[in-house]
Design a protein around this motif. Structure first.
Motif, short mmCIF file in Angstrom:
data_model
loop_
_atom_site.label_atom_id
_atom_site.label_comp_id
_atom_site.label_asym_id
_atom_site.label_seq_id
_atom_site.Cartn_x
_atom_site.Cartn_y
_atom_site.Cartn_z
N ALA A 36 0.83 -1.20 0.00
CA ALA A 36 0.00 0.00 0.00
C ALA A 36 0.86 1.25 0.00
O ALA A 36 0.62 2.20 -0.76
N LEU A 285 -3.32 1.12 -7.27
CA LEU A 285 -3.69 1.40 -5.89
C LEU A 285 -5.20 1.26 -5.70
O LEU A 285 -5.68 0.67 -4.72
N LEU A 289 -7.12 -1.39 -3.21
CA LEU A 289 -8.09 -1.03 -2.18
C LEU A 289 -9.44 -1.72 -2.44
O LEU A 289 -10.07 -2.25 -1.53
#
Lengths: 312, 295
Positions: A36, A285, A289
């Motif tokens: 992350a 990203l 998520l």
């Protein structure tokens, strides 16, 4: 005296061993955090520049350095929903067949066949999709759908073969083993006494499945389907190869589209400007998520389902 | 009286019973049909890969470099070698780490920290492989300023960890408590008990899980696209881009040249045979081990 010291040595060995294991194991949550963090850091230029507009605009223009992911998010979500619509019923029925209907010998072989679907590499599905599935869709399926259901906007437009429908079908095939195996576990954990109770009330075979198995397992099935969704959202190669790669938001399932993962796979080579690279990383990203959330959700459902019944 | 004149109720029961039986019969057919439909793609993929891939396989395919555009012949030898190198590299990273995490979760798996590790295993398993590729790109490729076999191996290695950890944990948990107690009862320290009784006793089963995960990553394409990239030449060092079979299949499949498409099918055949054979062999071995253990 001697004996006591020796015992202490033993405990030392155990302690070192435990710390070694724990150290190596703690690398894993750390890795998750690092993934992350690195994606965030690498995509910071575009996060900074476009902010939330990145998520909600459709304009993807590497030359003009304008990036919005909406069209790709649309492609990802719609192709995954098609996959669920086709794959989930097939998988749930297959799981029912394997646990409730087939003899244990048949179930062994049949279960193995379904599991082998998961063993085929994604790129091979893509190859098959381009040269086998897409022509079938173009020549037979799409004209037929256009003729019979053409009044719906879903089935209008020229049949390309490659496109949203092809991607959805390939994804459906790829998530069948996931949903089937999790549903199978769920059905297996339904206590035998439930089935017997339903039978004793005079239920037919299907009614036993409906009342005792499907209803009791509904939370777990939901979890299984969401797990399948999580897999479909991130699938890359097969989708890239059959979706046609055009960033359109179209109501028609026949038209080419583009997903978040396919745009990464397609543009990594030609991404030269720093902003373009950062934009691709930001898509990564977002995918990270999204799948993280979807899978956590699935985990809660499956966990609840197995906790509620089998007191293991 | 009732026997001569069936009541309205019993007639209704009769009708609904007929309907229920019909529905049941129909649903049984639906269930079997669903299973059959679900396996159609398996056979279709296998059939087409064998039919189109077999003609592409010859000596050149396994020994030569790719031919330039327009030239006939050439092979995928560098991609085959590259995939072997990448998988070995991935194994060096992924196998020890995955097995150790599996041991930790099975032997010390009750703490809160272990729950966090287990959660991480699940999450890592569900992250799309292309995202792992992007992560390694940001971690290794950007600082090194070039694509490399090292980066590709690292990406594949990370992908191996969750599957190996999971299977190892499940296998070790199957070992009954009394065996652990017997070990400890002899005064063996716990770490020795774990390594030399528990782990050693299930070496074969752990190896099965490891082999299956190797077979899986050997076919991974997405994480290699921007880590290992691809190459038209022989292996030139771990810090250089490296060819791999799945990426080559991808590049050839989307190319407009028939010669290349045919080689993509050939590559797919090699890949699928490898995956199927390892799956079948390991499963048979596992079943035999289980069978003898039970009887």
């Amino acid at each position: 005296m001697k004996i006591i010291r020796k015992r202490r040595d033993i405990h030392h060995g155990d302690r070192y061993f435990y710390f070694l294991l724990k150290g190596l194991a703690s690398g894993l949550p750390l890795l998750l955090f690092l993934i992350a963090a690195f994606l965030l850091k690498a995509s910071w230029p575009t996060i900074n520049e476009f902010g939330a507009a990145f998520l909600f605009t459709q304009d993807w223009d590497p030359v003009g350095e304008h990036f919005g992911v909406l069209a790709f998010a649309f492609g990802t979500i719609v192709s995954s929903l098609i996959a669920i619509a086709i794959g989930a019923p097939l998988s749930i029925f297959t799981a029912l067949f394997l646990t409730e209907l087939a003899s244990s010998r048949v179930a062994k072989v049949a279960g193995f066949l379904v599991e082998m679907l998961a063993a085929i590499p994604s790129v091979v599905y893509g190859l098959w999709g381009i040269f086998v599935l897409a022509p079938i869709l173009r020549i037979h399926v799409e004209p037929f759908l256009g003729k019979t259901l053409g009044f719906l906007p879903l089935f209008q437009g020229p049949p390309y073969g490659v496109g949203m429908l092809a991607a959805g079908i390939v994804l459906a095939i790829m998530i069948i083993p996931t949903i089937t195996s999790v549903s199978r576990e769920v059905f297996r954990s339904v206590p035998q006494s439930y089935r017997e109770a339903a039978m004793a009330l005079g239920a037919t075979r299907w009614e036993v499945m409906r009342i005792a198995v499907l209803k009791t397992g509904s939370t777990g099935i939901l979890g299984a389907v969401i797990l399948g969704l999580g897999r479909a959202l991130g699938e890359t190669m097969a989708v890239t190869m059959v979706i046609g790669n055009r960033a359109d938001i179209s109501a028609s399932l026949f038209s080419p589209a583009q997903t978040m993962s396919s745009v990464i796979a397609n543009e990594y080579a030609e991404a030269t400007s720093a902003t373009h690279v950062a934009a691709l990383l930001e898509i990564g990203l977002v995918l990270f998520l999204l799948t993280f959330i979807v899978n956590s959700l699935a985990r809660v459902f499956v966990w609840r389902a197995s906790l509620g019944r089998s007191a293991r | 009286m009732r026997r001569t004149q069936p009541s309205a109720l019993s007639q209704l029961v009769e009708i609904t019973y007929k309907r229920r039986r019909l529905v049941t019969r129909a649903m049984m057919i639906v269930l079997i049909a669903a299973f059959l439909v679900a396996t159609v793609p398996l056979f279709s993929v296998f059939f087409h890969v064998v039919r189109q891939g077999l003609p592409a396989l010859n000596m050149d395919f396994f020994t030569h470099l790719p031919a330039p555009v327009g030239e006939a012949g050439g092979g995928l030898a560098n991609a085959l070698l590259g995939t072997i190198i990448l998988v070995v590299l991935a194994s060096v990273i992924g196998i020890p780490w995955g097995v150790v995490i599996g041991i930790f979760l099975s032997e010390y798996g009750k703490s809160r920290f272990a729950a966090l590790v287990r959660f991480s295993v699940d999450m890592l398993a569900s992250i799309p492989s292309i995202v792992i590729g992007l992560f390694v790109y940001a971690l290794v490729v950007i600082p090194m300023k070039r694509f490399s076999g090292l980066a590709g191996g690292l990406a594949l290695g990370i992908l191996m960890v969750p599957t190996i950890a999971r299977t190892t944990e499940e296998i070790l948990k199957l070992i009954p408590v009394h065996i652990r107690e017997a070990g400890l009862g002899l005064g063996v320290p716990r770490w020795k008990m774990i390594l030399f009784i528990i782990v050693r006793g299930s070496m074969g089963a752990i190896a099965t899980g490891v082999i299956l995960s190797v077979a899986r990553v050997a076919g991974e394409t997405a994480p290699l696209l921007f880590t290992a990239l691809s190459s038209r030449f022989w292996f030139g060092g771990l810090d250089q881009p490296i060819a791999s079979l799945p990426v080559q299949i991808f590049n050839y499949a989307i190319s407009p040249f028939e010669e290349w498409q045919s080689q993509a099918w050939g590559g797919a055949l090699v890949l699928i045979l490898f995956v199927f054979v390892t799956n079948i062999i390991t499963r048979l071995a596992l079943r035999r081990a289980h069978g003898s253990g039970q009887s």
